[in-house]
Design an enzyme around this catalytic site. Structure first.
Site, PDB file in Angstrom:
ATOM      1  N   GLU A  17      49.735 -20.264  21.772  1.00 56.88           N
ATOM      2  CA  GLU A  17      48.611 -19.350  21.558  1.00 56.88           C
ATOM      3  C   GLU A  17      49.033 -17.952  21.976  1.00 56.88           C
ATOM      4  O   GLU A  17      49.583 -17.754  23.056  1.00 56.88           O
ATOM      5  CB  GLU A  17      47.382 -19.827  22.352  1.00 56.88           C
ATOM      6  CG  GLU A  17      46.263 -18.808  22.529  1.00 56.88           C
ATOM      7  CD  GLU A  17      45.754 -18.172  21.229  1.00 56.88           C
ATOM      8  OE1 GLU A  17      45.557 -18.903  20.245  1.00 56.88           O
ATOM      9  OE2 GLU A  17      45.577 -16.923  21.207  1.00 56.88           O
ATOM     10  N   ALA A  25      27.812 -20.764  15.666  1.00 62.81           N
ATOM     11  CA  ALA A  25      27.781 -22.103  16.294  1.00 62.81           C
ATOM     12  C   ALA A  25      26.995 -23.126  15.487  1.00 62.81           C
ATOM     13  O   ALA A  25      26.486 -24.098  16.027  1.00 62.81           O
ATOM     14  CB  ALA A  25      27.223 -22.006  17.714  1.00 62.81           C
ATOM     15  N   ILE A  26      26.937 -22.904  14.182  1.00 60.63           N
ATOM     16  CA  ILE A  26      26.175 -23.823  13.327  1.00 60.63           C
ATOM     17  C   ILE A  26      27.108 -24.867  12.715  1.00 60.63           C
ATOM     18  O   ILE A  26      28.198 -24.537  12.235  1.00 60.63           O
ATOM     19  CB  ILE A  26      25.496 -23.054  12.174  1.00 60.63           C
ATOM     20  CG1 ILE A  26      24.523 -22.019  12.751  1.00 60.63           C
ATOM     21  CG2 ILE A  26      24.758 -24.004  11.238  1.00 60.63           C
ATOM     22  CD1 ILE A  26      24.103 -20.981  11.734  1.00 60.63           C
ATOM     23  N   HIS A  44      27.147 -26.517   9.648  1.00 59.47           N
ATOM     24  CA  HIS A  44      26.447 -26.330   8.381  1.00 59.47           C
ATOM     25  C   HIS A  44      26.266 -27.643   7.629  1.00 59.47           C
ATOM     26  O   HIS A  44      27.123 -28.540   7.696  1.00 59.47           O
ATOM     27  CB  HIS A  44      27.227 -25.354   7.488  1.00 59.47           C
ATOM     28  CG  HIS A  44      27.197 -23.941   7.986  1.00 59.47           C
ATOM     29  ND1 HIS A  44      26.068 -23.165   7.957  1.00 59.47           N
ATOM     30  CD2 HIS A  44      28.165 -23.174   8.550  1.00 59.47           C
ATOM     31  CE1 HIS A  44      26.338 -21.970   8.465  1.00 59.47           C
ATOM     32  NE2 HIS A  44      27.606 -21.956   8.844  1.00 59.47           N
ATOM     33  N   VAL A  90      53.826 -16.121  18.365  1.00 56.38           N
ATOM     34  CA  VAL A  90      54.951 -16.503  17.509  1.00 56.38           C
ATOM     35  C   VAL A  90      55.391 -15.270  16.725  1.00 56.38           C
ATOM     36  O   VAL A  90      54.574 -14.605  16.073  1.00 56.38           O
ATOM     37  CB  VAL A  90      54.543 -17.653  16.560  1.00 56.38           C
ATOM     38  CG1 VAL A  90      55.598 -17.896  15.494  1.00 56.38           C
ATOM     39  CG2 VAL A  90      54.296 -18.927  17.377  1.00 56.38           C
ATOM     40  N   SER A 107      33.924 -19.288   7.808  1.00 66.78           N
ATOM     41  CA  SER A 107      32.798 -20.219   7.785  1.00 66.78           C
ATOM     42  C   SER A 107      32.826 -21.019   6.484  1.00 66.78           C
ATOM     43  O   SER A 107      33.118 -20.446   5.425  1.00 66.78           O
ATOM     44  CB  SER A 107      31.493 -19.436   7.874  1.00 66.78           C
ATOM     45  OG  SER A 107      30.431 -20.335   8.000  1.00 66.78           O
ATOM     46  N   SER A 132      32.317 -26.095  11.405  1.00 61.57           N
ATOM     47  CA  SER A 132      31.731 -27.358  10.919  1.00 61.57           C
ATOM     48  C   SER A 132      32.808 -28.280  10.350  1.00 61.57           C
ATOM     49  O   SER A 132      32.676 -29.503  10.410  1.00 61.57           O
ATOM     50  CB  SER A 132      30.729 -27.074   9.791  1.00 61.57           C
ATOM     51  OG  SER A 132      29.965 -25.935  10.058  1.00 61.57           O
ATOM     52  N   CYS A 136      26.780 -17.997  39.850  1.00 61.43           N
ATOM     53  CA  CYS A 136      26.041 -17.286  38.794  1.00 61.43           C
ATOM     54  C   CYS A 136      24.582 -17.719  38.882  1.00 61.43           C
ATOM     55  O   CYS A 136      24.256 -18.863  38.561  1.00 61.43           O
ATOM     56  CB  CYS A 136      26.634 -17.618  37.433  1.00 61.43           C
ATOM     57  SG  CYS A 136      25.621 -17.031  36.059  1.00 61.43           S
ATOM     58  N   CYS A 138      27.910 -12.009  39.508  1.00 61.42           N
ATOM     59  CA  CYS A 138      28.896 -13.038  39.880  1.00 61.42           C
ATOM     60  C   CYS A 138      30.350 -12.640  39.699  1.00 61.42           C
ATOM     61  O   CYS A 138      31.246 -13.345  40.174  1.00 61.42           O
ATOM     62  CB  CYS A 138      28.611 -14.331  39.116  1.00 61.42           C
ATOM     63  SG  CYS A 138      28.694 -14.156  37.323  1.00 61.42           S
TER      64      CYS A 138
HETATM   65  C1  LIG Z   1      30.931 -13.957  12.547  1.00 63.89           C
HETATM   66  C2  LIG Z   1      31.331 -15.364  12.305  1.00 63.89           C
HETATM   67  C3  LIG Z   1      30.357 -16.367  12.175  1.00 63.89           C
HETATM   68  C4  LIG Z   1      30.723 -17.681  11.928  1.00 63.89           C
HETATM   69  N1  LIG Z   1      29.774 -18.665  11.936  1.00 63.89           N
HETATM   70  C5  LIG Z   1      30.134 -19.949  11.719  1.00 63.89           C
HETATM   71  C6  LIG Z   1      29.182 -20.993  11.800  1.00 63.89           C
HETATM   72  O1  LIG Z   1      28.036 -20.792  12.189  1.00 63.89           O
HETATM   73  N2  LIG Z   1      29.584 -22.250  11.465  1.00 63.89           N
HETATM   74  C7  LIG Z   1      30.854 -22.521  11.059  1.00 63.89           C
HETATM   75  O2  LIG Z   1      31.122 -23.654  10.710  1.00 63.89           O
HETATM   76  N3  LIG Z   1      31.802 -21.561  11.066  1.00 63.89           N
HETATM   77  C8  LIG Z   1      31.476 -20.300  11.395  1.00 63.89           C
HETATM   78  N4  LIG Z   1      32.415 -19.318  11.420  1.00 63.89           N
HETATM   79  C9  LIG Z   1      33.806 -19.672  11.122  1.00 63.89           C
HETATM   80  C10 LIG Z   1      34.505 -20.309  12.320  1.00 63.89           C
HETATM   81  O3  LIG Z   1      34.229 -19.618  13.505  1.00 63.89           O
HETATM   82  C11 LIG Z   1      35.987 -20.301  12.036  1.00 63.89           C
HETATM   83  O4  LIG Z   1      36.219 -20.834  10.761  1.00 63.89           O
HETATM   84  C12 LIG Z   1      36.787 -21.109  13.038  1.00 63.89           C
HETATM   85  O5  LIG Z   1      36.481 -20.718  14.349  1.00 63.89           O
HETATM   86  C13 LIG Z   1      38.262 -20.904  12.741  1.00 63.89           C
HETATM   87  O6  LIG Z   1      39.019 -21.472  13.759  1.00 63.89           O
HETATM   88  P1  LIG Z   1      40.583 -21.243  13.769  1.00 63.89           P
HETATM   89  O7  LIG Z   1      41.112 -22.098  14.855  1.00 63.89           O
HETATM   90  O8  LIG Z   1      41.125 -21.419  12.394  1.00 63.89           O
HETATM   91  O9  LIG Z   1      40.777 -19.682  14.065  1.00 63.89           O
HETATM   92  P2  LIG Z   1      40.651 -18.849  15.414  1.00 63.89           P
HETATM   93  O10 LIG Z   1      39.574 -19.325  16.285  1.00 63.89           O
HETATM   94  O11 LIG Z   1      40.602 -17.431  14.996  1.00 63.89           O
HETATM   95  O12 LIG Z   1      42.009 -19.163  16.164  1.00 63.89           O
HETATM   96  C14 LIG Z   1      43.253 -18.679  15.704  1.00 63.89           C
HETATM   97  C15 LIG Z   1      44.134 -18.468  16.919  1.00 63.89           C
HETATM   98  O13 LIG Z   1      45.444 -18.163  16.495  1.00 63.89           O
HETATM   99  C16 LIG Z   1      45.982 -17.256  17.437  1.00 63.89           C
HETATM  100  N5  LIG Z   1      47.135 -16.573  16.813  1.00 63.89           N
HETATM  101  C17 LIG Z   1      47.108 -15.643  15.833  1.00 63.89           C
HETATM  102  N6  LIG Z   1      48.356 -15.229  15.564  1.00 63.89           N
HETATM  103  C18 LIG Z   1      49.186 -15.922  16.388  1.00 63.89           C
HETATM  104  C19 LIG Z   1      50.604 -15.924  16.601  1.00 63.89           C
HETATM  105  N7  LIG Z   1      51.430 -15.120  15.911  1.00 63.89           N
HETATM  106  N8  LIG Z   1      51.103 -16.755  17.544  1.00 63.89           N
HETATM  107  C20 LIG Z   1      50.297 -17.566  18.268  1.00 63.89           C
HETATM  108  N9  LIG Z   1      48.951 -17.588  18.116  1.00 63.89           N
HETATM  109  C21 LIG Z   1      48.407 -16.788  17.179  1.00 63.89           C
HETATM  110  C22 LIG Z   1      44.817 -16.325  17.738  1.00 63.89           C
HETATM  111  O14 LIG Z   1      45.005 -15.619  18.949  1.00 63.89           O
HETATM  112  C23 LIG Z   1      43.659 -17.303  17.796  1.00 63.89           C
HETATM  113  O15 LIG Z   1      43.414 -17.767  19.099  1.00 63.89           O
HETATM  114  C24 LIG Z   1      32.093 -18.008  11.734  1.00 63.89           C
HETATM  115  C25 LIG Z   1      33.065 -17.012  11.903  1.00 63.89           C
HETATM  116  C26 LIG Z   1      32.698 -15.722  12.229  1.00 63.89           C
HETATM  117  C27 LIG Z   1      33.755 -14.701  12.498  1.00 63.89           C
END
Ligand SMILES: Cc1cc2nc3c(=O)[nH]c(=O)nc-3n(C[C@H](O)[C@H](O)[C@H](O)COP(=O)(O)OP(=O)(O)OC[C@H]3O[C@@H](n4cnc5c(N)ncnc54)[C@H](O)[C@@H]3O)c2cc1C
Length: 483
Positions: free
Chosen positions: A31, A46-47, A49, A172, A338, A342, A400, A442
């Site tokens: 990470e 946090a839904i 869907h 990375v 999104s 989900s 807290c 806190c």
């Molecule tokens: C505003 C918003 C609202 C949303 N609402 C919903 C919802 O209600 N319901 C739903 O189902 N989905 C929702 N989503 C979508 C959901 O949050 C994402 O699809 C999901 O969290 C994606 O997870 P992820 O692990 O792919 O990405 P991320 O959580 O972004 O994790 C990717 C990780 O990769 C790391 N990374 C990046 N580059 C590198 C590198 N070179 N080397 C090592 N690490 C790296 C980053 O630091 C990060 O920690 C929403 C998203 C947003 C932004």
């Protein structure tokens, strides 16, 4: 040599690590930032869907439906808060009503169970605080809400207990073909030889894909801004309230959370900088205008804070999941905007099975699917509190006050596998600092506890890694003179 390197510690990367730990494989998750759950996974609505919104036949439609159905089991195994509260997509005017029919049909085509269209009377019976000008609504019974931080942390903890390793602050920087193993992954925490690589890098997933594949796609950051409404208003809405979706997103919602707050938002604005998580006056104005349409009595003094998250919108407008055509044993979980939260359980299940098959991996005979949550003092009965304090007096010290988080919980959040290392890390694992005073009370004690547990000086403790130091220096040195 490793079997699998997972890039990115969001909900998808951590879920993949957990599902892969069912197999006899050497797994490492890298990470970039100081903690897991620091990207989209920490800043969303946090839904869980229902699955009516995605275009039929897409990965979004498929994985949303599969993932939604897995939440009871996953959240029971990992002790993560989850509630099937249902959602309403509400038509207020003109064309909205036809859109409800279209969404209903699309939902049917996607196989979403229990959809129905309800009239104004039924809408207001369910949600008496909703704008009475509502005309019709799509009722999505299978929609739910969960705690995205706890889900991500629980996946990581469980993966670590089943043998996966995690390294944070390990960006990375390149991935090279390696005749000995398959791939050589270079990172800020060293080089790793591995047979397979899984790209779960969120808004940077296109950059990681470009390191190995000619099959390019691009990620466009799209910011969503929110207000958080104080717990005092918990219960004003039971279901998640949607308006008609737009080309850019699902519109401004009134979304109850499992913790009793209500989220208003998100906006959907295309931006240039992938890490620009500012809240803006313009964005928040849009949130108020949109949310006020669903909740006309929205109290002006209800907000405790604002935040924003950046969606990983992909130019292919769908999730990209699977092995790259031109890079054997390099797998993508990219474009996961999104409904990515989900879909995460289903994406992880699918990818882990695919990777394990390609690596001809045996089952891990010691895999344990269970993880116990950190005991929450605020949720204990008087009797349970007495017992907890008798066992561990740290439960008697509330750090807290807004969220009733005890010292015992904070210490445990640091001691756990893939534990907290920063003030925000403690906050997301325990809710210390998430309440009405927003950590005004806190923070100092949380910094002290982090120092005690990690053997660090207060000058080394950060809010969220990097240069986000909590303190810049001492006014007086230990002997009493100025420093
Ligand atoms: C505003 C918003 C609202 C949303 N609402 C919903 C919802 O209600 N319901 C739903 O189902 N989905 C929702 N989503 C979508 C959901 O949050 C994402 O699809 C999901 O969290 C994606 O997870 P992820 O692990 O792919 O990405 P991320 O959580 O972004 O994790 C990717 C990780 O990769 C790391 N990374 C990046 N580059 C590198 C590198 N070179 N080397 C090592 N690490 C790296 C980053 O630091 C990060 O920690 C929403 C998203 C947003 C932004």
């Amino acid at each position: 040599m490793l079997d699998v390197v997972i890039i990115g510690g969001g909900v998808v990367g951590c879920a993949v690590a957990r599902e892969l730990s069912r197999y006899d494989l050497r797994i490492l998750l890298l990470e970039k930032t100081a903690d897991i759950c620091n990207g989209q996974s920490k800043a969303n609505t946090a839904i869980v869907h229902g699955g009516y919104d995605a275009q039929p036949g897409t990965n979004k439609a498929k994985f949303n439906l599969l993932g939604n159905a897995m939440f009871e089991q996953i959240c029971t195994e990992l002790e993560v808060p989850f509630k099937r509260n249902g959602s309403l997509v509400v038509a207020f005017e003109g064309d909205d009503e036809q859109m409800i029919d279209r969404l209903f049909e699309r939902g049917q085509e996607n196989g979403v169970p229990g959809l129905s269209i309800i009239d104004r009377e039924e809408i207001l019976r369910r949600e008496p605080n909703l704008n009475p000008t509502a005309k019709r609504a799509l009722l999505v019974r299978n929609a739910g809400i969960c705690c995205p931080y706890e889900l991500t942390q629980a996946y990581a903890e469980n993966a670590a207990c089943n043998g996966a390793e995690f390294i944070r602050e390990a960006e990375v920087t390149s991935i090279l073909p390696n005749p000995q193993s398959g791939w050589l992954v270079r990172s800020m925490a060293g080089e790793f030889e591995t047979r397979a690589v899984i790209n779960c890098a969120g808004i940077y997933a296109d950059k990681i894909n470009d390191m190995v594949s000619q099959d390019h796609f691009s990620i466009h950051p799209r910011r969503g801004e929110y207000y958080i409404v104080d717990k005092k208003y918990a219960g004003k809405f039971t279901s998640t309230i949607f308006q008609i979706p737009t080309r850019l997103g699902k519109g401004i919602l009134v979304a109850p959370t499992v913790d009793g707050t209500i989220l208003l938002g998100p906006t959907a604005d295309d931006i240039q900088d992938r890490d620009d998580t500012r809240s803006t006056a313009e964005g928040l104005k849009k949130v108020l205008a949109g949310a006020g349409k669903s909740w006309p009595e929205l109290p002006g003094r209800a907000f405790i804070t604002t935040f924003s998250g950046v969606r990983a919108h992909c130019d292919r407008d769908d999730f990209i999941i699977g092995e790259a055509k031109d890079a054997p044993l390099f797998f993508n979980a990219a474009g996961i905007e999104s409904p990515g939260l989900s879909s995460a359980p289903a994406i992880a299940d699918y990818l882990a099975k695919m990777v394990a098959k390609r690596l001809k991996a045996a089952q891990n005979p010691n895999f344990d699917p269970h993880r116990a949550a950190i005991p929450k003092f605020r949720e204990m009965s008087c009797q349970e509190r007495k017992l907890a304090i008798a066992k561990n007096p740290d439960f008697a010290r509330i750090v807290c006050r807004c969220e009733t988080v005890s010292e015992a919980e904070i210490r445990e959040s640091i001691r756990r596998p893939v534990g907290a290392r920063t003030v925000d890390g403690v906050k997301r694992r325990t809710r210390a600092g998430m309440g009405r005073c927003q950590a005004g009370f806190c923070t100092a004690r949380v910094v002290e506890i982090l120092c005690e547990e990690l053997g660090k000086s207060p000058l080394e403790i950060t809010k969220c890694g990097g240069e986000s130091k909590m303190l810049t220096g001492f006014l007086f040195n230990r002997g009493g003179g100025e420093e």
